[in-house]
Scaffold this motif. Structure first.
Motif, PDB file in Angstrom:
ATOM      1  N   GLY A  45       0.813  -1.208   0.000  1.00 12.10           N
ATOM      2  CA  GLY A  45       0.000   0.000   0.000  1.00 12.10           C
ATOM      3  C   GLY A  45       0.848   1.260   0.000  1.00 12.10           C
ATOM      4  O   GLY A  45       0.523   2.247  -0.673  1.00 12.10           O
ATOM      5  N   GLN A  46       1.949   1.254   0.766  1.00 14.56           N
ATOM      6  CA  GLN A  46       2.818   2.426   0.812  1.00 14.56           C
ATOM      7  C   GLN A  46       3.438   2.713  -0.548  1.00 14.56           C
ATOM      8  O   GLN A  46       3.589   3.877  -0.943  1.00 14.56           O
ATOM      9  CB  GLN A  46       3.903   2.212   1.861  1.00 14.56           C
ATOM     10  CG  GLN A  46       3.382   2.241   3.291  1.00 14.56           C
ATOM     11  CD  GLN A  46       4.487   2.024   4.309  1.00 14.56           C
ATOM     12  OE1 GLN A  46       5.656   2.242   4.036  1.00 14.56           O
ATOM     13  NE2 GLN A  46       4.114   1.568   5.500  1.00 14.56           N
ATOM     14  N   ILE A  48       2.141   2.032  -3.515  1.00 19.70           N
ATOM     15  CA  ILE A  48       1.105   2.585  -4.393  1.00 19.70           C
ATOM     16  C   ILE A  48       0.838   4.036  -4.040  1.00 19.70           C
ATOM     17  O   ILE A  48       0.686   4.896  -4.919  1.00 19.70           O
ATOM     18  CB  ILE A  48      -0.167   1.730  -4.302  1.00 19.70           C
ATOM     19  CG1 ILE A  48       0.099   0.334  -4.869  1.00 19.70           C
ATOM     20  CG2 ILE A  48      -1.331   2.394  -5.032  1.00 19.70           C
ATOM     21  CD1 ILE A  48      -1.007  -0.666  -4.614  1.00 19.70           C
ATOM     22  N   ARG A  49       0.812   4.331  -2.744  1.00 21.21           N
ATOM     23  CA  ARG A  49       0.632   5.724  -2.320  1.00 21.21           C
ATOM     24  C   ARG A  49       1.811   6.590  -2.756  1.00 21.21           C
ATOM     25  O   ARG A  49       1.637   7.731  -3.211  1.00 21.21           O
ATOM     26  CB  ARG A  49       0.474   5.786  -0.805  1.00 21.21           C
ATOM     27  CG  ARG A  49      -0.844   5.218  -0.282  1.00 21.21           C
ATOM     28  CD  ARG A  49      -0.831   5.192   1.242  1.00 21.21           C
ATOM     29  NE  ARG A  49      -2.011   4.585   1.827  1.00 21.21           N
ATOM     30  CZ  ARG A  49      -3.087   5.257   2.227  1.00 21.21           C
ATOM     31  NH1 ARG A  49      -3.121   6.576   2.096  1.00 21.21           N
ATOM     32  NH2 ARG A  49      -4.128   4.624   2.753  1.00 21.21           N
ATOM     33  N   ILE A  68      -5.559  -4.912  -0.019  1.00 24.59           N
ATOM     34  CA  ILE A  68      -4.558  -4.104  -0.711  1.00 24.59           C
ATOM     35  C   ILE A  68      -5.130  -2.741  -1.077  1.00 24.59           C
ATOM     36  O   ILE A  68      -4.472  -1.710  -0.921  1.00 24.59           O
ATOM     37  CB  ILE A  68      -4.066  -4.854  -1.959  1.00 24.59           C
ATOM     38  CG1 ILE A  68      -3.319  -6.123  -1.536  1.00 24.59           C
ATOM     39  CG2 ILE A  68      -3.176  -3.975  -2.822  1.00 24.59           C
ATOM     40  CD1 ILE A  68      -3.238  -7.169  -2.618  1.00 24.59           C
ATOM     41  N   SER A  71      -5.269  -0.587   1.982  1.00 27.38           N
ATOM     42  CA  SER A  71      -3.925  -0.165   2.369  1.00 27.38           C
ATOM     43  C   SER A  71      -3.428   0.962   1.474  1.00 27.38           C
ATOM     44  O   SER A  71      -2.711   1.859   1.929  1.00 27.38           O
ATOM     45  CB  SER A  71      -2.973  -1.359   2.297  1.00 27.38           C
ATOM     46  OG  SER A  71      -1.645  -0.970   2.544  1.00 27.38           O
ATOM     47  N   ALA A  72      -3.821   0.917   0.201  1.00 22.35           N
ATOM     48  CA  ALA A  72      -3.376   1.933  -0.751  1.00 22.35           C
ATOM     49  C   ALA A  72      -4.256   3.175  -0.748  1.00 22.35           C
ATOM     50  O   ALA A  72      -3.957   4.143  -1.450  1.00 22.35           O
ATOM     51  CB  ALA A  72      -3.354   1.331  -2.153  1.00 22.35           C
TER      52      ALA A  72
END
Length: 483
Positions: A45-46, A48-49, A68, A71-72
């Motif tokens: 997720g981190q 993608i962010r 997921i 998280s993103a």
């Protein structure tokens, strides 16, 4: 902000009705490695962010796409397509393949297809082991090329119609743009120039490789996505390294940037994370895209619901009119079981329906015009409370050489849920004798002809297993006999 700006500009007359202003869209491809839990799942997720992606094609989510997406920070996800998004998603069948439309505003869309091509036998390893160019090309034409071909004609036609189309995925193939004479002179793993069939065929179909749009020199910028390490930073001494994860584009879009997302300090990595969570590096490409007019679309989420679960039904506003409604229809027939009003299509873009009134079975969400005529449909299923996945042979034994027919039920309906056939005894989940994906369907029948199996089934007892979403989580098993 882009959605509001376009809508306001249209209202003020700055944008012609039916035409969307060009806007930036960042599309990402990310193989997260067996569910994203091999190293540190929070890193998925981190990453993608950090890439600030708008739409992501995820490979190997293994049933964890909802986790997921959360998280993103992505509100929309489709487990049947392995796509997560900032924009509302509409699954659609186009020319025999399933894709997602992402609605960038009330009336416009871009399209995305996400693939994960077969990984074995792997072409670069054949090159490593001394295989000729002729042998490698034969391998690619027999394995990966058939997997991509169904997408070519429908996606190319969609792009020609004025819709930006993105094809992303782990292609498990190098690109002809990378295996050039210049690269062969400096990279020992590139033994000779080669026109790899998947990339060459996509280029001939009008798809642009966004990474090479921005970084055209493969000597100066290899952009390797396989591998960051298994786990990072461990790389096997005989490992082949290449660029096999692509964001391809066709239709009305221009590539603005293309960044490699991976481990901090990794080769050619533009967006680096200290603790990298995958064996692949990801690619995030930004486009200036001109979204196309939205077709009439309706989409039910989740596609496979448990009895009593709420289903969200989203719809586009294209071709509106007074009296439009959402209808819940049986799998066959056009008489609604339930209808839901659309009060204001400029404000409400989703209806919510509780499935407690439905029996277990197959249904369709439908967009109905003011006269009750069907404008668009989306299939969904309701499973009974407590229903467990199951698999069985259609009969207890099969004659040698006879197709093996298996029936599955109550599967979760992920993109790559699959059935495999195994030797008897303790189940070696990696030792399947043949397998078949289930087309994201919760129920159905699959047939294995002799040519679908890696070996001839000798007389004896065998095991069939139902597995979760391109992974090795066993959901159900059964046995059958070959006589």
């Amino acid at each position: 902000m882009a959605v509001l700006t376009v809508a306001l500009a249209a209202a003020l007359g700055a944008v012609p009705v039916g035409q969307a202003a060009a806007e930036p869209v960042t599309v990402m491809t990310f193989n997260i490695w067996y569910g994203g839990v091999q190293v540190d799942s929070t890193q998925i997720g981190q990453a993608i962010r950090a890439a600030d992606a708008d739409i992501v094609g995820v490979q190997e989510p293994e049933g964890g796409l909802r986790r997921i997406a959360r998280s993103a920070g992505m509100p929309y996800y489709d487990p049947t397509l392995h796509v997560i998004s900032r924009y509302p998603l509409f699954a659609a069948q186009v020319g025999g393949v399933r894709i997602a439309y992402a609605a960038t505003d009330l009336d416009h869309v871009v399209a995305i297809a996400n693939v994960h091509l077969p990984s074995t036998p792997y072409g670069p390893e054949l090159v490593r082991d001394g295989g000729s160019a002729k042998a490698v090309l034969k391998l690619e034409r027999e394995t990966r090329l058939p997997a991509i071909k169904p997408y070519l004609r429908p996606l190319s036609a969609l792009a020609r119609s004025g819709v930006p189309v993105f094809l992303v995925g782990d292609m498990n193939s190098p690109s002809h743009l990378d295996w050039t004479p210049a690269v062969a002179a400096v990279r020992p793993q590139v033994a000779y120039p080669l026109a790899w069939p998947v990339s060459s065929t996509l280029a001939a179909a009008g798809f642009r490789d966004s990474y090479r749009d921005v970084h055209p020199d493969p000597v100066a910028r290899p952009g390797l996505t396989w591998t960051a390490g298994t786990p990072p930073p461990h790389i096997r001494p005989t490992e082949t390294l290449d660029r096999i994860d692509w964001v391809m584009a066709s239709g009305p879009s221009t590539t603005v940037s293309s960044r490699l997302v991976g481990e901090l300090g990794g080769p050619d990595v533009d967006v680096g994370l200290e603790h990298w969570g995958s064996d692949h590096r990801a690619v995030a490409s930004t486009f200036e895209a001109e979204p196309g007019p939205a077709p009439r679309l309706v989409s039910a989420t989740p596609r496979v619901a448990r009895a009593g679960q709420t289903v969200t039904i989203r719809y586009t506003t294209t071709g509106g009119g007074a009296g439009r409604r959402i209808g819940i229809l049986p799998s066959r027939g056009s008489r609604p079981i339930v209808t839901l009003p659309i009060e204001d299509a400029t404000d409400h873009l989703a209806a919510y329906f509780g499935t407690g009134v439905l029996r277990a079975g197959s249904y369709r969400a439908a967009l109905l015009d003011g006269r009750g005529r069907i404008q668009a449909t989306s299939r969904f299923w309701v499973l009974a409370r407590g229903a467990r996945p199951g698999i069985s042979a259609v009969k207890p034994s099969f004659a040698a050489g006879e197709p093996i027919r298996l029936r599955w039920s109550n599967a979760p309906g992920n993109k790559f849920d699959w059935v495999g056939i195994f030797r008897p005894g303790p189940l070696d989940v990696y030792g399947y004798l043949g397998f078949s994906y289930l087309d994201a369907l919760p129920h159905g029948t699959v047939s294995f002809a002799p040519e679908d199996l890696y070996t001839k089934l000798k007389p004896g007892r065998y095991v069939a297993g139902l597995f979760l979403d391109d992974g090795y989580s066993l959901l159900a098993r059964t046995t059958f006999t070959v006589r």
